[in-house]
Design an enzyme around this catalytic site. Structure first.
Site, PDB file in Angstrom:
ATOM      1  N   ALA A   1       1.120  -1.042  -0.069  1.00 22.07           N
ATOM      2  CA  ALA A   1       0.099  -0.061  -0.131  1.00 22.07           C
ATOM      3  C   ALA A   1       1.104   1.162   0.296  1.00 22.07           C
ATOM      4  O   ALA A   1       0.841   1.369   0.661  1.00 22.07           O
ATOM      5  CB  ALA A   1      -0.927   0.303   1.234  1.00 22.07           C
TER       6      ALA A   1
ATOM      7  N   HIS B   1       2.951   4.512  -0.413  1.00 18.34           N
ATOM      8  CA  HIS B   1       3.122   6.039  -0.832  1.00 18.34           C
ATOM      9  C   HIS B   1       4.255   6.767  -0.700  1.00 18.34           C
ATOM     10  O   HIS B   1       5.372   6.023  -0.622  1.00 18.34           O
ATOM     11  CB  HIS B   1       1.962   6.583   0.321  1.00 18.34           C
TER      12      HIS B   1
ATOM     13  N   GLY C   1       5.904   8.151   1.351  1.00 19.01           N
ATOM     14  CA  GLY C   1       6.574   8.036   2.311  1.00 19.01           C
ATOM     15  C   GLY C   1       7.314   6.521   2.094  1.00 19.01           C
ATOM     16  O   GLY C   1       9.113   6.811   2.199  1.00 19.01           O
ATOM     17  N   HIS C   2       6.665   5.750   1.556  1.00 18.65           N
ATOM     18  CA  HIS C   2       7.866   4.409   1.252  1.00 18.65           C
ATOM     19  C   HIS C   2       8.602   4.721   0.414  1.00 18.65           C
ATOM     20  O   HIS C   2       9.646   4.370   0.200  1.00 18.65           O
ATOM     21  CB  HIS C   2       6.696   3.254   0.549  1.00 18.65           C
TER      22      HIS C   2
ATOM     23  N   GLY D   1      12.350   4.006   7.956  1.00 18.55           N
ATOM     24  CA  GLY D   1      11.901   5.196   8.174  1.00 18.55           C
ATOM     25  C   GLY D   1      12.183   5.672   9.851  1.00 18.55           C
ATOM     26  O   GLY D   1      11.580   5.006  10.746  1.00 18.55           O
TER      27      GLY D   1
ATOM     28  N   LYS E   1       9.598   7.906  11.089  1.00 23.95           N
ATOM     29  CA  LYS E   1       7.923   7.597  11.133  1.00 23.95           C
ATOM     30  C   LYS E   1       7.821   6.490  12.042  1.00 23.95           C
ATOM     31  O   LYS E   1       6.742   6.702  13.027  1.00 23.95           O
ATOM     32  CB  LYS E   1       7.032   7.519   9.207  1.00 23.95           C
TER      33      LYS E   1
ATOM     34  N   GLN F   1      10.617   1.367  16.231  1.00 24.93           N
ATOM     35  CA  GLN F   1      10.768  -0.170  15.878  1.00 24.93           C
ATOM     36  C   GLN F   1      11.877   0.285  15.058  1.00 24.93           C
ATOM     37  O   GLN F   1      13.149  -0.776  15.084  1.00 24.93           O
ATOM     38  CB  GLN F   1       9.823   0.753  14.056  1.00 24.93           C
TER      39      GLN F   1
ATOM     40  N   LEU G   1       2.566  11.042   5.909  1.00 23.43           N
ATOM     41  CA  LEU G   1       1.962  10.044   5.250  1.00 23.43           C
ATOM     42  C   LEU G   1       2.309   8.373   5.862  1.00 23.43           C
ATOM     43  O   LEU G   1       2.644   8.309   5.996  1.00 23.43           O
ATOM     44  CB  LEU G   1       3.049   9.999   3.751  1.00 23.43           C
TER      45      LEU G   1
HETATM   46  P1  AMP Z   1       5.107  -0.014   6.368  1.00 25.54           P
HETATM   47  O1  AMP Z   1       4.691  -0.538   5.704  1.00 25.54           O
HETATM   48  O2  AMP Z   1       4.266   0.904   7.286  1.00 25.54           O
HETATM   49  O3  AMP Z   1       5.371  -1.122   7.540  1.00 25.54           O
HETATM   50  O4  AMP Z   1       6.334   0.899   5.928  1.00 25.54           O
HETATM   51  C1  AMP Z   1       7.842   0.323   5.631  1.00 25.54           C
HETATM   52  C2  AMP Z   1       8.734   1.534   5.814  1.00 25.54           C
HETATM   53  O5  AMP Z   1       8.154   2.923   5.426  1.00 25.54           O
HETATM   54  C3  AMP Z   1       9.241   0.955   7.696  1.00 25.54           C
HETATM   55  O6  AMP Z   1      10.528   1.738   7.757  1.00 25.54           O
HETATM   56  C4  AMP Z   1       8.677   2.699   7.561  1.00 25.54           C
HETATM   57  O7  AMP Z   1       8.859   3.124   8.604  1.00 25.54           O
HETATM   58  C5  AMP Z   1       8.434   3.308   6.399  1.00 25.54           C
HETATM   59  N1  AMP Z   1       7.903   4.841   6.538  1.00 25.54           N
HETATM   60  C6  AMP Z   1       6.534   4.592   6.320  1.00 25.54           C
HETATM   61  N2  AMP Z   1       5.237   5.939   6.247  1.00 25.54           N
HETATM   62  C7  AMP Z   1       6.406   6.690   6.234  1.00 25.54           C
HETATM   63  C8  AMP Z   1       6.227   7.971   6.171  1.00 25.54           C
HETATM   64  N3  AMP Z   1       5.473   8.785   6.483  1.00 25.54           N
HETATM   65  N4  AMP Z   1       7.342   8.378   5.625  1.00 25.54           N
HETATM   66  C9  AMP Z   1       9.047   8.096   6.245  1.00 25.54           C
HETATM   67  N5  AMP Z   1       9.278   6.828   5.983  1.00 25.54           N
HETATM   68  C10 AMP Z   1       8.181   5.928   5.981  1.00 25.54           C
END
Ligand code: AMP
Length: 284
Positions: free
Chosen positions: A36, A38, A40-41, A152, A154, A158, A189
């Protein structure tokens, strides 16, 4: 420009491909995600692209880090869109495993001492979450064995948990943390943002405003007063804060007084209607 990306579902095939690339002295950057995707990823991928020869992203919605089965079920899944987005930022390899690749029956996963980092904040509200995170990241790193792991900010807690896990392994991977990417109105995001109703999407940027306010005031007012004010402002905005705290960036223990030599992180988790959002801000 013609872009191509290899997609692997099987870990053995990916391991073989990466071994060939390593023989050619390519540096490998890895960005684990739950899909999913965005911006940020995608910034993680572009950052990795600048630092490494080859960027591997993974998409795996890890069941063991969800303490709430409904949250797992409702987690957005958009694989076709994700592939296009990854192609758009020049990702070289996508690892898109099924559960049997990550957790084969014969697998004996180690457990990690997370040194209490897993017990506070997200850990306290999501029992077992960080054990699941540490184990899935370990498992993915075993397969990808990257030079650099891009995470991230974010998910600040973690990052700390993963660093603590890495210290207990022989894995050579170095963690790089990428700043939080936000929408123009300040909302961090998140894949969960698509689940926000119109009303809560309009209110949710208050989280960033409150973090910003506390950051600006932190040297001038007591931490406890600022935390109380922050909680009040979030509640008045129509949000339900689960926690709001100013913590030590290394131990994640709450701080009662701001020490500029150590810095701090302001962390929060907030319910915006049915959606749980997390955010944080570094004070350095
Ligand atoms: P997730 O798919 O939510 O597990 O996130 C995958 C990676 O993307 C993790 O390292 C998150 O910290 C990073 N991430 C998610 N959202 C953001 C964001 N808004 N800004 C920076 N990194 C992000």
């Amino acid at each position: 420009m013609f872009c191509q990306m290899l997609i692997f579902k099987k870990s053995q095939l990916l391991i073989r491909r990466l071994a060939l690339l390593r023989e050619q002295n390519k540096t490998i950057g890895f960005v684990p995600t739950m899909g999913a995707l965005h911006d940020g990823h995608l910034v993680l991928i572009s950052t990795a692209k600048k630092a490494c020869d080859i960027v591997v992203a993974s998409i795996f919605v890890n069941p063991t880090q969800f303490n709430d089965p409904e949250d797992l079920e409702k987690y957005p899944r958009t694989p076709e869109k994700d592939v296009d987005a990854l192609l758009g930022v020049g990702c070289d390899i996508l690892f898109f495993p099924g559960e049997e690749e990550i957790y084969p029956e014969t697998l004996d996963l180690p457990t990690f001492d997370l040194n209490g980092l897993d017990e506070r904040w997200e850990g306290a509200h999501r029992p077992g979450h960080f054990d699941g995170v540490a184990q899935v990241v370990y498992r993915l790193l075993e397969i990808v064995n990257p030079d650099f792991l891009f995470l991230g900010q974010k998910d600040f807690q973690q990052v700390k948990v993963v660093e603590q896990m890495l210290r207990q392994t022989d894995l050579p991977t170095v963690v790089q943390t990428v700043p939080i990417q936000r929408a123009v109105d300040g909302l961090a995001l998140s894949s969960r943002n698509v689940r926000l109703s119109k009303r809560y999407r309009a209110i949710a940027p208050q989280i960033h405003q409150v973090l910003d306010f506390v950051k600006k005031e932190i040297g001038h007012e007591s931490v406890s007063h600022l935390v109380a004010l922050a909680m009040k402002r979030l509640i008045e905005a129509g949000l339900k804060p689960e926690y709001f705290a100013v913590v030590d960036p290394t131990t994640l223990q709450p701080v009662t007084q701001y020490d500029e030599n150590k810095g701090a992180v302001i962390i929060t988790a907030v319910w915006a209607g049915e959606v749980r959002l997390i955010d944080n801000m570094l004070v350095v």
